[in-house]
Scaffold this active site. Sequence first.
Site, PDB file in Angstrom:
ATOM      1  N   PHE B 127      40.533  37.458  30.604  1.00 52.34           N
ATOM      2  CA  PHE B 127      39.318  36.818  31.114  1.00 52.34           C
ATOM      3  C   PHE B 127      38.198  37.866  31.130  1.00 52.34           C
ATOM      4  O   PHE B 127      38.393  38.991  31.608  1.00 52.34           O
ATOM      5  CB  PHE B 127      39.522  36.210  32.500  1.00 52.34           C
ATOM      6  CG  PHE B 127      38.331  35.381  32.893  1.00 52.34           C
ATOM      7  CD1 PHE B 127      38.158  34.107  32.380  1.00 52.34           C
ATOM      8  CD2 PHE B 127      37.338  35.906  33.707  1.00 52.34           C
ATOM      9  CE1 PHE B 127      37.024  33.353  32.689  1.00 52.34           C
ATOM     10  CE2 PHE B 127      36.205  35.159  34.014  1.00 52.34           C
ATOM     11  CZ  PHE B 127      36.052  33.880  33.509  1.00 52.34           C
ATOM     12  N   ASP B 201      45.714  39.560  38.071  1.00 56.59           N
ATOM     13  CA  ASP B 201      44.699  38.541  38.339  1.00 56.59           C
ATOM     14  C   ASP B 201      45.417  37.191  38.376  1.00 56.59           C
ATOM     15  O   ASP B 201      45.963  36.737  37.364  1.00 56.59           O
ATOM     16  CB  ASP B 201      43.621  38.578  37.251  1.00 56.59           C
ATOM     17  CG  ASP B 201      42.490  37.597  37.515  1.00 56.59           C
ATOM     18  OD1 ASP B 201      42.695  36.615  38.281  1.00 56.59           O
ATOM     19  OD2 ASP B 201      41.400  37.794  36.950  1.00 56.59           O
ATOM     20  N   TYR B 226      38.462  28.796  44.008  1.00 57.65           N
ATOM     21  CA  TYR B 226      37.839  27.508  43.659  1.00 57.65           C
ATOM     22  C   TYR B 226      38.575  26.716  42.597  1.00 57.65           C
ATOM     23  O   TYR B 226      38.085  25.677  42.166  1.00 57.65           O
ATOM     24  CB  TYR B 226      36.364  27.687  43.292  1.00 57.65           C
ATOM     25  CG  TYR B 226      36.019  28.649  42.175  1.00 57.65           C
ATOM     26  CD1 TYR B 226      36.138  28.275  40.839  1.00 57.65           C
ATOM     27  CD2 TYR B 226      35.534  29.913  42.459  1.00 57.65           C
ATOM     28  CE1 TYR B 226      35.788  29.144  39.826  1.00 57.65           C
ATOM     29  CE2 TYR B 226      35.179  30.799  41.442  1.00 57.65           C
ATOM     30  CZ  TYR B 226      35.313  30.414  40.130  1.00 57.65           C
ATOM     31  OH  TYR B 226      34.963  31.280  39.136  1.00 57.65           O
ATOM     32  N   LYS B 227      39.728  27.207  42.178  1.00 55.20           N
ATOM     33  CA  LYS B 227      40.489  26.447  41.184  1.00 55.20           C
ATOM     34  C   LYS B 227      41.589  25.667  41.911  1.00 55.20           C
ATOM     35  O   LYS B 227      41.309  24.673  42.585  1.00 55.20           O
ATOM     36  CB  LYS B 227      41.057  27.401  40.137  1.00 55.20           C
ATOM     37  CG  LYS B 227      39.966  28.179  39.389  1.00 55.20           C
ATOM     38  CD  LYS B 227      40.580  29.145  38.369  1.00 55.20           C
ATOM     39  CE  LYS B 227      39.537  30.061  37.767  1.00 55.20           C
ATOM     40  NZ  LYS B 227      38.541  29.363  36.947  1.00 55.20           N
ATOM     41  N   ARG B 373      40.962  22.182  26.712  1.00 55.23           N
ATOM     42  CA  ARG B 373      41.902  22.594  27.756  1.00 55.23           C
ATOM     43  C   ARG B 373      42.051  21.489  28.788  1.00 55.23           C
ATOM     44  O   ARG B 373      41.059  20.949  29.267  1.00 55.23           O
ATOM     45  CB  ARG B 373      41.334  23.862  28.398  1.00 55.23           C
ATOM     46  CG  ARG B 373      42.217  24.551  29.382  1.00 55.23           C
ATOM     47  CD  ARG B 373      41.578  25.860  29.821  1.00 55.23           C
ATOM     48  NE  ARG B 373      40.437  25.638  30.714  1.00 55.23           N
ATOM     49  CZ  ARG B 373      39.924  26.554  31.546  1.00 55.23           C
ATOM     50  NH1 ARG B 373      40.433  27.770  31.583  1.00 55.23           N
ATOM     51  NH2 ARG B 373      38.901  26.274  32.309  1.00 55.23           N
TER      52      ARG B 373
END
Lengths: 414, 414
Positions: B127, B201, B226-227, B373
């Site tokens: 990422f 991560d 927030y996921k 995705r």
Amino acid sequence: MLDQARALDAADPLREYRSRFELPEGVIYLDGNSLGALPKATKARLSHVVQREWGSDLIRSWNATENGGDWITAPQRIGAKIAPLVGAQPHEVIACDSVSVNLTKLIGAALTMNAGRTVVLSEPGNFPTDLYMVQGLQARGMAEQRLVARDKMIEALDPKNGGRDVALLMLTHVHYKTGEMFDMAALTKAAHDAGALVLWDLSHSGGAVPVDLNAAGADFAVGCGYKYLNGGPGAPAYAFVAERHHETFRQPITGWMGHAQPFAFSDTYEPAPGVSRMLAGTPPILAMAALECGVELMAEIGMDRLVAKSRALSEFFGAAMAQHCPHMRCVSPADPAQRGSQLSFRHAEAYAICQALIARGVIGDFRDPDILRFGFAPAYVSFADAAGAVTALAEILDSGEWDAPEFRQRAAVT
Amino acid sequence: MLDQARALDAADPLREYRSRFELPEGVIYLDGNSLGALPKATKARLSHVVQREWGSDLIRSWNATENGGDWITAPQRIGAKIAPLVGAQPHEVIACDSVSVNLTKLIGAALTMNAGRTVVLSEPGNFPTDLYMVQGLQARGMAEQRLVARDKMIEALDPKNGGRDVALLMLTHVHYKTGEMFDMAALTKAAHDAGALVLWDLSHSGGAVPVDLNAAGADFAVGCGYKYLNGGPGAPAYAFVAERHHETFRQPITGWMGHAQPFAFSDTYEPAPGVSRMLAGTPPILAMAALECGVELMAEIGMDRLVAKSRALSEFFGAAMAQHCPHMRCVSPADPAQRGSQLSFRHAEAYAICQALIARGVIGDFRDPDILRFGFAPAYVSFADAAGAVTALAEILDSGEWDAPEFRQRAAVT
């Protein structure tokens, strides 16, 4: 005293703005310099952001939608609204992260721009996080902290006194304890003459006292969203980078939101144009929405009216204190043009007195070890509030009611 | 396919949890891996925090009050609630700042602890913010980025291949694009054997796949609020520091909230005990309150049930895709134990196809340059959602309706 206060309130051009805030019954709130009050508009706005933008539109709200959205531009949009409050151009200010994190970014940027110099000059007793940030860099060999008393600051910038080592002059414009205010233009000029950059912490200034960053020639600034900007507890902070540095400054927390093309997901960092490269991670949108409401209200009132009211309030409070509480020693400057929107008093029993005031519904605050601090948030504090606080304090001092075990017991947060 | 999905939904032990979320009518939401849905409890909780804790109690809410308050312990309290979701002890996790900022802190900590070594080892295509953080340090001479392909990672830790230079192995457990999952225990052991520290991560892992940081012997971790934790847009992140490092680790963003005694306002930084020294500035309380609601809901369901549902959903979706959309090439691992809670497909027209799906109310996402995705947030996605998405996609591909100008126009946030 109360009659005079009521007359002043009746003539106050900001008197209608008090009703734009939620203020609890029976409370006199003189701590807006620590946490600003809740604007009524914030409740509806947050409810909209939660229910419609998050709940209904979900991920789509990062872009502009029929319900609003446009979360992705919130840092720049809110920054542009803060800019006129601090004498900046709209594209020179951005809302993001905390004051602490923004200090790290800008100290890091300054040290890189002024390569060969490592000293960060500041004063002892500056707000702790400002000093701690320099110490964090010093522990890694990246900076050297130098602290000199405020009245020796210009002297310390002289080449004869090591001024040539100073990479950055970092000062808090209004002192959090005493309310003393630095002459931003004079100190910025002295630093520039010495080849140093300047970073101003506006945490106790923005929204309360006149600030003109560009007139002073400031390089960098940071400021707080949760005091006079009424952005909510722990609201995101803001940062200023003068336009002339936009091409060249590089800050060390190089996160994806500060990338020139975050959604290209490139392996290689390339800074976004201008102040946008101050961004690091994804901004906390709920907290940003509350900040935006607070900022909009301050912008609507405008700095001229806020400053005039602030000075009138603190002058009234100071005079009343001198008359009714003559034994409380004021440590703030007597001239309202040389202090922030607060008055601070020194007393050995400041902690217990502060608690006794809170028990009567008068909320000021205590700062270790012996400061009792009263802040005058000009948008919603009334002259009657100021009169009521002085009356309560006089009664507490006369009666000695502060001298009780429950008022001496320290809370986790003082 | 829809009948089979309905039967699976009827037998789903988590079927009651869907009603604990706000989900808009007519939308199939397969993007909880980018922004989790709104828990209904969050609305009431935020309203309480705004109206009572901020509006009525004001500054007093930093301490515990009759209305709740206790804002000052929110980072540790929420961290302790996240801990069981990632195999950590309660005092090893703290909620604060963003993933990006927490990466800077922990990369900095690792480089200090492993003095003499400067390489941070990771993979290309990690990422972006993870890599950018290393590059920010590298630009200051503090680190050296080394990227090797994931199947060469253990080899790269061998002393023969420069493994002795590696201070830190920094990997994202579940790849954001492909969903590929690293073997955390094996890589952590290989890194330790090479004398390196490890930072994981967990942004695409926490709340979705089994994570046992302590069983793997991990040193540090960061993760996203927030996921799959449903903490709201840009929610604060979390960080993990293994207990064995609590005495010795030092992170570089040394803010006042991470001081041993923040309210002593000392001029000298002294780190708070343990993971609390990860704090820098004042935490955004409104965003923290929303995060706490999301975390509590995930903790109530528990990781075992979340993982079982996630795997069942993605297996169902993958089989349906193979049958109804055979030309979409899946780039996620076939074994659900070796991937995150998502399936990703490669198609040259992925962007336009994604937009055509959104126009039909099926929200997945696109990742540059050619990835479509689909995320399966196990707490609220149903098998009927999965079936509906496959049906819509099959129709879009058959009809060619994606091939329209409005679906090719790129938005600011993709």
